[in-house]
Design an enzyme around this catalytic site. Structure first.
Site, PDB file in Angstrom:
ATOM      1  CE  LYS A 109     -10.560  -0.672  11.212  1.00 54.27           C
ATOM      2  NZ  LYS A 109      -9.977   0.054  10.119  1.00 54.27           N
ATOM      3  CE  LYS A 112       8.306 -11.051 -14.726  1.00 54.75           C
ATOM      4  NZ  LYS A 112       8.638 -10.840 -16.106  1.00 54.75           N
ATOM      5  CG  ASP A 153      -5.642  -7.163  13.979  1.00 49.72           C
ATOM      6  OD1 ASP A 153      -4.801  -6.441  14.546  1.00 49.72           O
ATOM      7  OD2 ASP A 153      -6.711  -6.736  13.534  1.00 49.72           O
ATOM      8  CB  ILE A 154       0.451  -6.875  14.502  1.00 42.50           C
ATOM      9  CG1 ILE A 154       0.904  -7.703  13.292  1.00 42.50           C
ATOM     10  CG2 ILE A 154       1.599  -6.644  15.481  1.00 42.50           C
ATOM     11  CD1 ILE A 154       1.915  -7.012  12.393  1.00 42.50           C
ATOM     12  CB  VAL A 155      -2.788  -3.449  16.851  1.00 46.16           C
ATOM     13  CG1 VAL A 155      -4.184  -3.509  16.261  1.00 46.16           C
ATOM     14  CG2 VAL A 155      -2.735  -2.438  17.973  1.00 46.16           C
ATOM     15  CG  ASP A 166      -6.409  -5.570   6.398  1.00 43.26           C
ATOM     16  OD1 ASP A 166      -5.888  -5.559   7.523  1.00 43.26           O
ATOM     17  OD2 ASP A 166      -7.060  -4.608   5.941  1.00 43.26           O
ATOM     18  CG  ASN A 214      -0.150  -0.103   2.504  1.00 43.68           C
ATOM     19  OD1 ASN A 214       0.606   0.798   2.859  1.00 43.68           O
ATOM     20  ND2 ASN A 214      -0.291  -1.225   3.208  1.00 43.68           N
ATOM     21  CG  PHE A 241      -2.664   5.159  13.483  1.00 39.72           C
ATOM     22  CD1 PHE A 241      -1.787   5.010  14.544  1.00 39.72           C
ATOM     23  CD2 PHE A 241      -2.725   6.389  12.831  1.00 39.72           C
ATOM     24  CE1 PHE A 241      -0.985   6.064  14.949  1.00 39.72           C
ATOM     25  CE2 PHE A 241      -1.921   7.448  13.226  1.00 39.72           C
ATOM     26  CZ  PHE A 241      -1.057   7.294  14.289  1.00 39.72           C
TER      27      PHE A 241
HETATM   28  O1  PMT Z   1       3.008   6.062   6.414  1.00 38.64           O
HETATM   29  P1  PMT Z   1       2.367   7.372   6.010  1.00 38.64           P
HETATM   30  O2  PMT Z   1       2.453   7.621   4.520  1.00 38.64           O
HETATM   31  O3  PMT Z   1       2.872   8.522   6.834  1.00 38.64           O
HETATM   32  O4  PMT Z   1       0.775   7.244   6.303  1.00 38.64           O
HETATM   33  C1  PMT Z   1       0.350   7.110   7.614  1.00 38.64           C
HETATM   34  C2  PMT Z   1      -0.821   6.101   7.716  1.00 38.64           C
HETATM   35  C3  PMT Z   1      -2.018   6.594   6.918  1.00 38.64           C
HETATM   36  C4  PMT Z   1      -0.391   4.736   7.178  1.00 38.64           C
HETATM   37  C5  PMT Z   1      -1.138   5.981   9.255  1.00 38.64           C
HETATM   38  O5  PMT Z   1      -1.531   7.234   9.737  1.00 38.64           O
HETATM   39  C6  PMT Z   1      -2.246   4.961   9.498  1.00 38.64           C
HETATM   40  O6  PMT Z   1      -3.430   5.226   9.407  1.00 38.64           O
HETATM   41  N1  PMT Z   1      -1.819   3.717   9.829  1.00 38.64           N
HETATM   42  C7  PMT Z   1      -2.734   2.547  10.005  1.00 38.64           C
HETATM   43  C8  PMT Z   1      -3.144   2.017   8.658  1.00 38.64           C
HETATM   44  C9  PMT Z   1      -4.046   0.812   8.767  1.00 38.64           C
HETATM   45  O7  PMT Z   1      -3.620  -0.262   8.462  1.00 38.64           O
HETATM   46  O8  PMT Z   1      -5.223   1.057   9.287  1.00 38.64           O
HETATM   47  P2  PMT Z   1      -6.370  -0.066   9.498  1.00 38.64           P
HETATM   48  O9  PMT Z   1      -7.589   0.728   9.823  1.00 38.64           O
HETATM   49  O10 PMT Z   1      -6.410  -0.970   8.332  1.00 38.64           O
HETATM   50  O11 PMT Z   1      -5.870  -0.897  10.747  1.00 38.64           O
HETATM   51  C10 PMT Z   1      -6.296  -0.659  12.084  1.00 38.64           C
HETATM   52  C11 PMT Z   1      -5.178  -0.907  13.069  1.00 38.64           C
HETATM   53  O12 PMT Z   1      -4.818  -2.288  13.064  1.00 38.64           O
HETATM   54  C12 PMT Z   1      -3.885  -0.161  12.776  1.00 38.64           C
HETATM   55  O13 PMT Z   1      -3.333   0.237  14.001  1.00 38.64           O
HETATM   56  C13 PMT Z   1      -2.992  -1.202  12.113  1.00 38.64           C
HETATM   57  O14 PMT Z   1      -1.612  -0.953  12.361  1.00 38.64           O
HETATM   58  C14 PMT Z   1      -3.451  -2.476  12.817  1.00 38.64           C
HETATM   59  N2  PMT Z   1      -3.332  -3.699  12.018  1.00 38.64           N
HETATM   60  C15 PMT Z   1      -4.041  -3.860  10.881  1.00 38.64           C
HETATM   61  C16 PMT Z   1      -3.969  -5.046  10.190  1.00 38.64           C
HETATM   62  C17 PMT Z   1      -3.157  -6.081  10.692  1.00 38.64           C
HETATM   63  N3  PMT Z   1      -3.049  -7.225  10.065  1.00 38.64           N
HETATM   64  N4  PMT Z   1      -2.451  -5.900  11.824  1.00 38.64           N
HETATM   65  C18 PMT Z   1      -2.531  -4.730  12.486  1.00 38.64           C
HETATM   66  O15 PMT Z   1      -1.866  -4.561  13.534  1.00 38.64           O
END
Ligand code: PMT
Length: 418
Positions: free
Chosen positions: A337, A289, A306-308, A279, A210, A323
């Site tokens: 979330k 390839k 999902d790490i967080v 995701d 992404n 985030f």
């Molecule tokens: O890197 P930049 O260009 O400065 O941009 C910053 C940003 C937009 C990437 C940042 O501000 C941001 O929003 N980061 C989170 C992006 C994201 O994956 O959001 P989400 O809504 O899909 O995920 C929710 C939360 O779960 C996030 O804290 C993410 O880190 C976490 N997650 C998601 C998927 C996963 N498999 N494991 C996770 O830990």
């Protein structure tokens, strides 16, 4: 030094001490700061703009309507927003009086009314002017407004008088400015941050990823370090270098990011999950390839861990900040979330706006926690990061009371002074 990557707006007003400001610019640049100089007309009688231009590597401004300045996309509003701190060195008695009364008849005084960055003054004037009741009263008014005074020192003056009114030396100003960024809000705490994208390989040359640049996460790492934390940064592939003192663990895939977080999370008090973790990943990585043999090609994907959410599920978990990157109904999805992933706090960015979020210089965040909300209005990512770190420090201190009375006090003191 916390001055690396900081944007310092240096105002120079008319006074013989202006020659010391040339050395100050050199030292700031050496410390890694970006410096923009704004001179008053009278300052130009003492040092030429060319001197500051050569030392800072940027055009010097003095007029709101400067054509070269506008060409660099730096009108007075942009310049005021660009600054992480404004330092006026030397500050004349006249400028002190002007700032006290909110005058705006030149670029420098206008900037001081526009900026939301901290303003510091390094007064330099004859000792009688400094001790004059009018100057004393003006300084008191400015201090009450949160404007900082660096100096003056006392000693022999250029006019031959002896007394208070000498501008601080360049190295003293550098230290005072550096101190400004050391908030102490996270003193003694360990903070783990994830940043950037992950790359999920399809074959040896292709991957799913992404547009995350890593800027938001790297800015958070610097802000947490400046706040006194010991910072570990688990970073996906980005074109950035971690700031001094920040331990960076580079990873590629979500699985690698998870393993790195597992290895480092144990001794952390705070975990901030800023990474844009993919995701989904391809079920299988092709060893060779993929050839262009068919009109259509389907990729089978599977969910990444999902790490967080995993960190938040731990029995002895750190304070967990997630985030949310949303393109519609940001509040609704962020709050979902926050609850579903059992976070302590969530920072939501509306990534439908091309000026904010992914791969942009700026961001705007709506920050939620159980029972609370705060908006961080659109600004440069380093400033947004400082705002978010301050909120995290406040929430952390109020939810971890016993050992953190000092932290809470520091946060409160800081807020009163800013
Ligand atoms: O890197 P930049 O260009 O400065 O941009 C910053 C940003 C937009 C990437 C940042 O501000 C941001 O929003 N980061 C989170 C992006 C994201 O994956 O959001 P989400 O809504 O899909 O995920 C929710 C939360 O779960 C996030 O804290 C993410 O880190 C976490 N997650 C998601 C998927 C996963 N498999 N494991 C996770 O830990």
């Amino acid at each position: 030094m916390s001055l690396a990557n900081k944007n310092i707006l240096l105002g120079v007003t008319g006074g013989i001490a202006a020659y010391k400001s040339a050395e100050l610019v050199r030292e700031l640049v050496q410390a890694g700061a970006q410096v923009r100089v704004v001179m008053t007309e009278k300052a130009k009688a003492f040092v030429t703009p060319l001197t500051f231009q050569a030392l800072s590597g940027a055009p010097v401004a003095s007029d709101e309507f400067d054509a070269p300045q506008a060409e660099h996309g730096m009108d007075h509003i942009t310049l005021a927003r660009w600054a992480d701190a404004v330092l006026i060195a030397p500050t004349s008695a006249n400028t002190i009086a002007k700032l006290t009364h909110g005058g705006a008849d030149d670029l420098l005084s206008t900037l001081c009314l526009v900026t939301r960055a901290p303003i510091a003054l390094a007064p330099a004037m004859n000792q009688a002017m400094w001790s004059h009741p009018a100057t004393r009263r003006n300084c008191e008014t400015l201090k009450k407004r949160g404007i900082l005074l660096f100096g003056p020192a006392s000693g022999k003056q250029a006019c031959g008088d002896v007394g208070e009114g000498r501008m601080f030396e360049a190295h003293q100003l550098l230290l005072s400015l550096d101190h400004l960024f050391h908030t102490g809000e996270l003193d003694g705490l360990n903070v783990l941050i994830t940043a950037g994208p992950t790359r999920e390989p399809i074959d040896p040359v292709r991957y799913i990823s992404n547009r995350s640049s890593g800027r938001m996460g790297y800015a958070l790492a610097e802000a947490a370090r400046d706040a006194g934390a010991s910072v570990e940064l688990v970073s996906g592939p980005v074109d950035l270098r971690a700031g001094e003192g920040i331990h960076c663990v580079p990873v590629n895939t979500a699985e690698e990011m998870l393993q790195a977080v597992r290895r480092h999370v144990d001794h952390q008090q705070i975990f901030i999950s800023c990474a844009a973790v993919a995701d989904y990943r391809p079920v299988a990585r092709q060893p060779d390839k993929i050839k262009k043999l068919h009109a259509d090609l389907s990729l089978e994907l599977t969910r990444n861990p999902d790490i967080v959410a995993e960190v938040a599920r731990q029995p002895r978990r750190p304070f967990v900040v997630g985030f949310a990157a949303e393109t519609r109904e940001p509040e609704k999805y962020a709050l979902q979330k926050l609850e579903r992933k059992q976070l302590d706090m969530i920072a939501c960015n509306n990534v439908a706006d091309p000026q904010c979020g992914f791969d942009s210089e700026e961001n705007a965040l709506e920050v939620y926690w159980p029972g609370g909300h705060h908006s961080l209005e659109q600004d440069r990512k380093p400033k947004i990061a400082r705002g978010l770190i301050r909120l995290i420090a406040e929430r952390y201190a109020s939810t971890h009371k016993p050992g953190n009375v000092t932290v809470l006090k520091k946060v409160k003191d800081r807020n009163q002074n800013s």
